[in-house]
Design a protein around this motif. Structure first.
Motif, PDB file in Angstrom:
ATOM      1  N   SER A 148       0.483  -1.269   0.073  1.00 50.18           N
ATOM      2  CA  SER A 148       0.372   0.144  -0.162  1.00 50.18           C
ATOM      3  C   SER A 148       1.154   1.484  -0.537  1.00 50.18           C
ATOM      4  O   SER A 148       0.037   2.164  -0.335  1.00 50.18           O
ATOM      5  N   THR A 149       2.006   1.089   0.755  1.00 43.67           N
ATOM      6  CA  THR A 149       3.487   2.451   0.851  1.00 43.67           C
ATOM      7  C   THR A 149       3.008   2.348  -0.442  1.00 43.67           C
ATOM      8  O   THR A 149       3.721   3.944  -0.711  1.00 43.67           O
ATOM      9  N   PHE A 150       3.857   1.531  -1.058  1.00 48.80           N
ATOM     10  CA  PHE A 150       4.576   1.553  -2.191  1.00 48.80           C
ATOM     11  C   PHE A 150       4.503   2.033  -2.856  1.00 48.80           C
ATOM     12  O   PHE A 150       4.457   2.798  -4.550  1.00 48.80           O
ATOM     13  N   SER A 151       2.337   1.346  -3.426  1.00 51.15           N
ATOM     14  CA  SER A 151       2.237   1.873  -4.731  1.00 51.15           C
ATOM     15  C   SER A 151       1.703   3.448  -4.390  1.00 51.15           C
ATOM     16  O   SER A 151       1.242   4.160  -5.718  1.00 51.15           O
ATOM     17  N   ARG A 152       1.466   3.890  -3.233  1.00 50.35           N
ATOM     18  CA  ARG A 152       0.539   5.371  -3.243  1.00 50.35           C
ATOM     19  C   ARG A 152       2.221   6.291  -3.766  1.00 50.35           C
ATOM     20  O   ARG A 152       1.735   7.004  -4.419  1.00 50.35           O
ATOM     21  N   ARG A 153       3.221   5.879  -2.829  1.00 49.50           N
ATOM     22  CA  ARG A 153       4.384   6.246  -3.912  1.00 49.50           C
ATOM     23  C   ARG A 153       4.918   6.535  -5.218  1.00 49.50           C
ATOM     24  O   ARG A 153       5.482   7.129  -5.864  1.00 49.50           O
ATOM     25  N   ILE A 154       4.323   5.405  -5.551  1.00 46.59           N
ATOM     26  CA  ILE A 154       5.182   5.219  -6.809  1.00 46.59           C
ATOM     27  C   ILE A 154       4.121   6.127  -8.095  1.00 46.59           C
ATOM     28  O   ILE A 154       3.958   6.399  -9.144  1.00 46.59           O
ATOM     29  N   LYS A 155       2.530   5.893  -7.952  1.00 43.18           N
ATOM     30  CA  LYS A 155       1.759   6.959  -8.369  1.00 43.18           C
ATOM     31  C   LYS A 155       1.710   7.939  -8.458  1.00 43.18           C
ATOM     32  O   LYS A 155       1.506   8.329  -8.876  1.00 43.18           O
ATOM     33  N   GLN A 156       2.016   8.341  -6.652  1.00 44.35           N
ATOM     34  CA  GLN A 156       2.939   9.750  -7.034  1.00 44.35           C
ATOM     35  C   GLN A 156       3.769  10.143  -8.129  1.00 44.35           C
ATOM     36  O   GLN A 156       3.766  11.506  -9.042  1.00 44.35           O
ATOM     37  N   LEU A 157       4.344   9.257  -8.934  1.00 44.98           N
ATOM     38  CA  LEU A 157       6.005   9.774  -9.476  1.00 44.98           C
ATOM     39  C   LEU A 157       5.661   9.188 -10.748  1.00 44.98           C
ATOM     40  O   LEU A 157       5.957   9.986 -11.798  1.00 44.98           O
ATOM     41  N   TYR A 158       4.192   8.049 -10.684  1.00 44.65           N
ATOM     42  CA  TYR A 158       3.923   7.987 -12.261  1.00 44.65           C
ATOM     43  C   TYR A 158       2.790   7.703 -12.524  1.00 44.65           C
ATOM     44  O   TYR A 158       1.825   6.527 -11.777  1.00 44.65           O
ATOM     45  N   LYS A 159       1.754   8.377 -12.679  1.00 45.56           N
ATOM     46  CA  LYS A 159       0.374   8.657 -11.983  1.00 45.56           C
ATOM     47  C   LYS A 159      -0.161   7.722 -13.933  1.00 45.56           C
ATOM     48  O   LYS A 159      -1.446   7.522 -13.150  1.00 45.56           O
TER      49      LYS A 159
END
Length: 544
Positions: A346-357
């Protein structure tokens, strides 16, 4: 905007103030003057010494001390000791019933304990004093209840409007006059009424407790800003069903926030929690739907190009020609926290979504796969950015400790996504968690090992393994594993011994025995290449 509740505190009735009540007109303090500012919450007439059974903090005892007459000196001292431990507000003493001269002893004990003793007029009845004290306490509580109702009514009215998190922070500031920041620690999301306040570098939480009016966990938040300035603030923990920690930060030191302000803050924090839970439910429904669509794309469950076109359109990843897959596998190293894999994802996916919309993902067991749509000029997933996110997560004590493997595919068009998913799954099978940790590997880096992934019949490839190694694996699986791991560790005997939980001398002994019996020499480059290939193939065959 003017603060509506500025300076408003819940002022408790004190022993000093009850002396102004009509029934206590003309009363005087005969002991414990230092305790006159103790708050009064209740009053009771006492004619029994078993005070520990019914007394509560803030209680006023109305008594003649007659009930203490039969007690010995030690029991009398014990009675006052219990009063001090319970933290009563004080004593209203009615003279006239004591036979002994023990009153001086009682007053001396109360003086030392800081228990205020007020002497009332002996002609006034107990009931009159009790009604005066309790009537005043009830009036104060009624006023407090009205204040709470007014605050709650305004909060409910706002809830009907279904406000955003930003709107809630703005309204809360309007009610208290304090700047407010919403901080999602997992996703590092910050929403503040003052943009300067949400650009802090670090924040440290230390929990504390209020004696009354506390419905959330409270923390003293020590905030370090980019400017180097520090500030103390109140933080309320807002926990969602997923367990993700979020905080409502009130930029004011705890000691400077009034009780009524805390009522306001609690109500708005409850409203914020309600809105966050609603959004979480929507996100969870969207996650479940998207997770299945992404999974079907990766597994090529669609029977036509039109269905694939429709799937990428639903996921909003149809803007560009190229697609890349990234797979993350984690291994939690603390067995007591082995059930927290989803928190990591959950933490990783949120931060990846911030990098790559324009990235979507599918979660399964100990791995999560991301599919990104990008232009031909894009480099796809950036290795440094992705590993940087994971390094930050590993440094966060709130998350379970873990190791990871990142696998990056080549790029392809939307109709060949299954192929690049096979690339990252091949890397996942090729490198186990014991032999490779905290690494990021792209398919292009595999070189000759690609044929192990792309080969259709792995059992057929086994016929190309050196017969000496085939015999060793049959006769001595432990010896075969030792050689394979030693080559994985670049001939490092100490590291190999550490991973196998044996002494380095044991590794030397096994290697020498194998060389003598099978003629396999790890120092020979050809033999080392054979061992590496055989080891990889054996691991792939086991995982199939």
């Amino acid at each position: 905007m003017v603060k509506k509740n500025a300076g408003r505190h819940i002022q408790p009735l004190t022993m000093r103030e009850i002396m102004r009540l009509p029934s206590l007109k003309g009363s005087n303090v005969i002991a414990g003057i230092s305790g006159l500012d103790h708050g009064v919450t209740n009053a009771m007439i006492i004619e029994g010494p078993d005070v520990e059974k019914w007394a509560k903090p803030g209680l006023v005892l109305i008594t003649s001390f007659f009930a203490l007459e039969p007690l010995g000196e030690d029991d009398r001292r014990g009675f006052f000791q219990k009063l001090q431990e319970i933290d009563i507000a004080g004593i209203i003493y009615k003279p006239g019933r004591l036979v002994s001269d023990a009153i001086d002893t009682y007053l001396a004990i109360c003086d030392r304990a800081g228990i205020a003793v007020i002497q009332m007029d002996s002609s006034i009845t107990y009931e009159a004093v009790l009604m005066d004290v309790m009537g005043t306490v009830i009036d104060a509580n009624f006023s407090l209840l009205n204040t709470f109702y007014d605050i709650h009514r305004k909060t409910i009215k706002l809830a009907v409007e279904q406000p955003s998190i930003h709107e809630i922070t703005v309204r809360l500031k309007a009610q208290t006059g304090y700047d407010i920041t919403y901080f999602d620690r997992t996703g590092n999301v910050r929403i503040s009424t003052d943009p300067k306040r949400n650009r802090f570098e670090s924040i440290r939480f230390e929990e504390f407790y209020y004696p009354h009016y506390q419905g959330f966990h409270y923390f003293n938040a020590r905030i370090m800003h980019e400017s180097g300035d520090e500030e103390d603030a109140i933080a309320l923990l807002v926990t969602l069903q997923s367990g993700a920690p979020s905080y409502v930060i009130v930029h004011k030191p705890p000691a400077e926030v009034s009780e009524i302000d805390r009522m306001v803050i609690e109500n708005y924090a409850s409203l914020m929690l309600m809105e966050l839970l609603k959004q979480e439910a929507i996100d969870q429904e969207l996650f479940s739907r998207n997770n299945m669509v992404v999974h079907d794309l990766l597994q090529n469950r669609y029977s036509s190009h039109d269905e694939i076109d429709d799937a990428v359109r639903k996921l909003s990843i149809d803007a560009h020609r190229h697609y890349q897959v990234m797979l993350l596998r984690v291994a939690i190293t603390d067995s007591s926290r082995s059930n927290q894999t989803h928190d990591l994802f959950s933490t990783f996916s949120r931060r990846i979504k911030q990098l790559y919309k324009n990235a979507v993902f599918s979660e399964s067991g100990d791995r999560i796969a991301f599919l990104r749509n990008h232009t031909s000029r894009s480099v796809g997933f950036d290795r440094a950015a992705v590993t940087g996110v994971l390094s930050d997560m590993q440094a966060d004590p709130a998350l379970a400790p873990f190791t990871y493997l990142i696998a990056l595919s080549d790029s392809t068009d939307r109709y060949s996504i299954e192929k690049i998913y096979g690339q990252v799954m091949g890397i996942n099978r090729l490198f186990d968690a014991d032999h490779l940790a905290n690494r990021c590997i792209s398919y292009g880096e595999l070189g000759i090992f690609k044929f192990l992934i792309e080969a259709g019949d792995l059992s057929y490839l086994a016929t190309y393994v050196d017969p000496r190694l085939q015999q060793l694996e049959r006769d001595n699986p432990e010896g075969f594993k030792t050689l394979a791991l030693l080559c994985e560790c670049n001939g490092d005997f100490n590291e190999t011994a550490r991973r196998l939980y044996v002494h380095p001398k044991t590794i030397h002994y096994r290697v020498n025995r194998i060389r003598e019996r099978y003629g396999i020499d790890v120092h020979d480059s050809n033999d080392m290449a054979q061992i590496l290939m055989a080891g990889k193939l054996a691991y792939l065959l086991e995982s199939c």
